[in-house]
Motif scaffolding. Structure first.
Motif, short mmCIF file in Angstrom:
data_model
loop_
_atom_site.label_atom_id
_atom_site.label_comp_id
_atom_site.label_asym_id
_atom_site.label_seq_id
_atom_site.Cartn_x
_atom_site.Cartn_y
_atom_site.Cartn_z
N ASP A 169 -2.32 -4.35 -0.66
CA ASP A 169 -0.92 -4.79 -0.67
C ASP A 169 -0.23 -4.46 -1.99
O ASP A 169 -0.57 -5.02 -3.03
N ILE A 170 0.73 -3.54 -1.95
CA ILE A 170 1.53 -3.28 -3.15
C ILE A 170 2.53 -4.41 -3.30
O ILE A 170 3.35 -4.67 -2.43
N ARG A 171 2.43 -5.10 -4.43
CA ARG A 171 3.25 -6.29 -4.68
C ARG A 171 4.48 -5.98 -5.55
O ARG A 171 5.50 -6.63 -5.42
N HIS A 172 4.34 -5.02 -6.46
CA HIS A 172 5.45 -4.68 -7.36
C HIS A 172 5.42 -3.19 -7.66
O HIS A 172 4.35 -2.61 -7.83
N THR A 173 6.59 -2.60 -7.74
CA THR A 173 6.75 -1.24 -8.22
C THR A 173 7.72 -1.31 -9.39
O THR A 173 8.87 -1.75 -9.21
N ASN A 195 4.74 -6.79 4.89
CA ASN A 195 4.49 -8.22 4.84
C ASN A 195 5.67 -8.96 5.48
O ASN A 195 6.82 -8.63 5.19
N PRO A 196 5.41 -9.93 6.34
CA PRO A 196 6.51 -10.66 6.99
C PRO A 196 7.48 -11.34 6.00
O PRO A 196 8.60 -11.67 6.36
N SER A 197 7.06 -11.51 4.74
CA SER A 197 7.96 -12.12 3.76
C SER A 197 9.10 -11.19 3.36
O SER A 197 10.06 -11.61 2.73
N CYS A 227 6.21 -5.44 -1.76
CA CYS A 227 7.26 -4.89 -2.62
C CYS A 227 8.31 -4.18 -1.76
O CYS A 227 7.96 -3.43 -0.84
N ARG A 228 9.58 -4.41 -2.04
CA ARG A 228 10.66 -3.79 -1.27
C ARG A 228 10.57 -2.27 -1.28
O ARG A 228 10.72 -1.62 -0.25
N ASP A 244 15.18 -8.15 5.80
CA ASP A 244 16.53 -7.67 5.47
C ASP A 244 16.57 -6.96 4.13
O ASP A 244 17.52 -7.12 3.36
N GLY A 245 15.54 -6.17 3.81
CA GLY A 245 15.54 -5.38 2.59
C GLY A 245 15.17 -6.13 1.32
O GLY A 245 15.22 -5.59 0.24
N THR A 246 14.80 -7.40 1.44
CA THR A 246 14.36 -8.14 0.27
C THR A 246 12.97 -8.70 0.53
O THR A 246 12.57 -8.88 1.67
#
Length: 101
Positions: free
Chosen positions: A35-39, A91-93, A73-74, A96-98
Protein backbone atom coordinates in the motif's frame (compact mmCIF):
# COMPACT_ATOMS: atom_id res chain seq x y z
CA UNK A 1 21.23 11.58 -16.86
CA UNK A 2 18.51 9.39 -15.42
CA UNK A 3 18.05 9.45 -11.68
CA UNK A 4 18.49 6.23 -9.74
CA UNK A 5 15.56 5.14 -7.60
CA UNK A 6 16.64 3.37 -4.42
CA UNK A 7 14.61 1.15 -2.11
CA UNK A 8 15.01 1.85 1.59
CA UNK A 9 13.61 -1.37 3.07
CA UNK A 10 14.17 -0.29 6.66
CA UNK A 11 12.04 2.86 6.29
CA UNK A 12 9.60 1.41 3.72
CA UNK A 13 10.38 4.01 1.06
CA UNK A 14 11.47 4.36 -2.52
CA UNK A 15 13.68 7.45 -2.92
CA UNK A 16 15.21 9.46 -5.72
CA UNK A 17 17.41 12.55 -5.53
CA UNK A 18 17.05 15.16 -8.28
CA UNK A 19 19.13 18.33 -8.28
CA UNK A 20 20.10 17.52 -4.69
CA UNK A 21 16.45 17.30 -3.56
CA UNK A 22 14.93 14.00 -2.44
CA UNK A 23 11.47 12.76 -3.44
CA UNK A 24 9.94 9.55 -2.13
CA UNK A 25 6.99 7.23 -1.84
CA UNK A 26 6.24 5.64 1.52
CA UNK A 27 4.44 2.33 1.82
CA UNK A 28 3.20 -0.33 4.17
CA UNK A 29 2.90 -3.99 3.35
CA UNK A 30 1.16 -7.07 4.62
CA UNK A 31 1.52 -10.70 3.58
CA UNK A 32 -0.62 -9.98 0.51
CA UNK A 33 -0.75 -6.22 -0.11
CA UNK A 34 1.63 -3.36 -0.83
CA UNK A 35 0.00 0.00 0.00
CA UNK A 36 1.49 3.31 -1.12
CA UNK A 37 0.52 5.73 1.64
CA UNK A 38 2.33 8.92 0.57
CA UNK A 39 3.97 10.31 -2.54
CA UNK A 40 6.19 13.30 -1.78
CA UNK A 41 7.82 15.35 -4.53
CA UNK A 42 9.00 18.78 -3.37
CA UNK A 43 7.73 21.66 -5.50
CA UNK A 44 11.24 22.60 -6.60
CA UNK A 45 11.51 19.37 -8.61
CA UNK A 46 7.84 18.89 -9.45
CA UNK A 47 6.40 18.54 -12.93
CA UNK A 48 9.12 16.19 -14.20
CA UNK A 49 7.30 12.85 -13.92
CA UNK A 50 9.20 11.93 -10.77
CA UNK A 51 6.12 10.81 -8.82
CA UNK A 52 5.06 8.49 -11.64
CA UNK A 53 8.50 6.89 -11.85
CA UNK A 54 8.59 6.36 -8.09
CA UNK A 55 5.12 4.82 -7.97
CA UNK A 56 5.90 2.54 -10.92
CA UNK A 57 9.14 1.35 -9.28
CA UNK A 58 7.30 0.64 -6.03
CA UNK A 59 4.44 -1.25 -7.68
CA UNK A 60 6.87 -3.17 -9.90
CA UNK A 61 8.57 -4.30 -6.70
CA UNK A 62 5.20 -5.26 -5.22
CA UNK A 63 4.37 -7.45 -8.20
CA UNK A 64 7.83 -9.08 -8.09
CA UNK A 65 7.11 -9.97 -4.46
CA UNK A 66 3.67 -11.39 -5.30
CA UNK A 67 1.86 -8.55 -3.53
CA UNK A 68 -1.29 -6.74 -4.67
CA UNK A 69 -0.76 -3.02 -5.28
CA UNK A 70 -3.01 -0.84 -3.10
CA UNK A 71 -3.28 2.95 -3.04
CA UNK A 72 -4.10 5.01 0.02
CA UNK A 73 -2.22 7.98 -1.48
CA UNK A 74 -4.29 10.09 -3.90
CA UNK A 75 -1.51 10.20 -6.50
CA UNK A 76 -1.02 6.42 -6.35
CA UNK A 77 -4.80 5.93 -6.67
CA UNK A 78 -4.87 7.96 -9.89
CA UNK A 79 -1.81 6.05 -11.11
CA UNK A 80 -3.52 2.70 -10.52
CA UNK A 81 -6.63 3.90 -12.35
CA UNK A 82 -4.42 4.71 -15.35
CA UNK A 83 -2.60 1.36 -15.14
CA UNK A 84 -5.21 -1.38 -14.67
CA UNK A 85 -2.67 -3.95 -15.87
CA UNK A 86 -1.16 -3.80 -12.35
CA UNK A 87 -4.32 -5.37 -10.90
CA UNK A 88 -4.27 -3.03 -7.93
CA UNK A 89 -7.08 -1.49 -5.96
CA UNK A 90 -7.77 1.77 -4.22
CA UNK A 91 -8.23 1.86 -0.47
CA UNK A 92 -11.90 2.57 0.35
CA UNK A 93 -10.74 5.57 2.42
CA UNK A 94 -9.98 7.34 -0.88
CA UNK A 95 -13.20 8.94 -2.09
CA UNK A 96 -13.87 11.71 -4.56
CA UNK A 97 -10.17 12.28 -5.26
CA UNK A 98 -9.12 12.64 -1.63
CA UNK A 99 -7.68 10.11 0.79
CA UNK A 100 -8.00 9.69 4.52
CA UNK A 101 -4.31 10.35 5.22
Amino acid sequence: MEEIITHDLENCRFNVSVDGITAHVAYTKTDSEFDIRHTIVPEAIGGRGIAGRLVKAAYDYALEQGLTPVATCRYAAVWLERHPEYGGHINPSCKDGTCAL
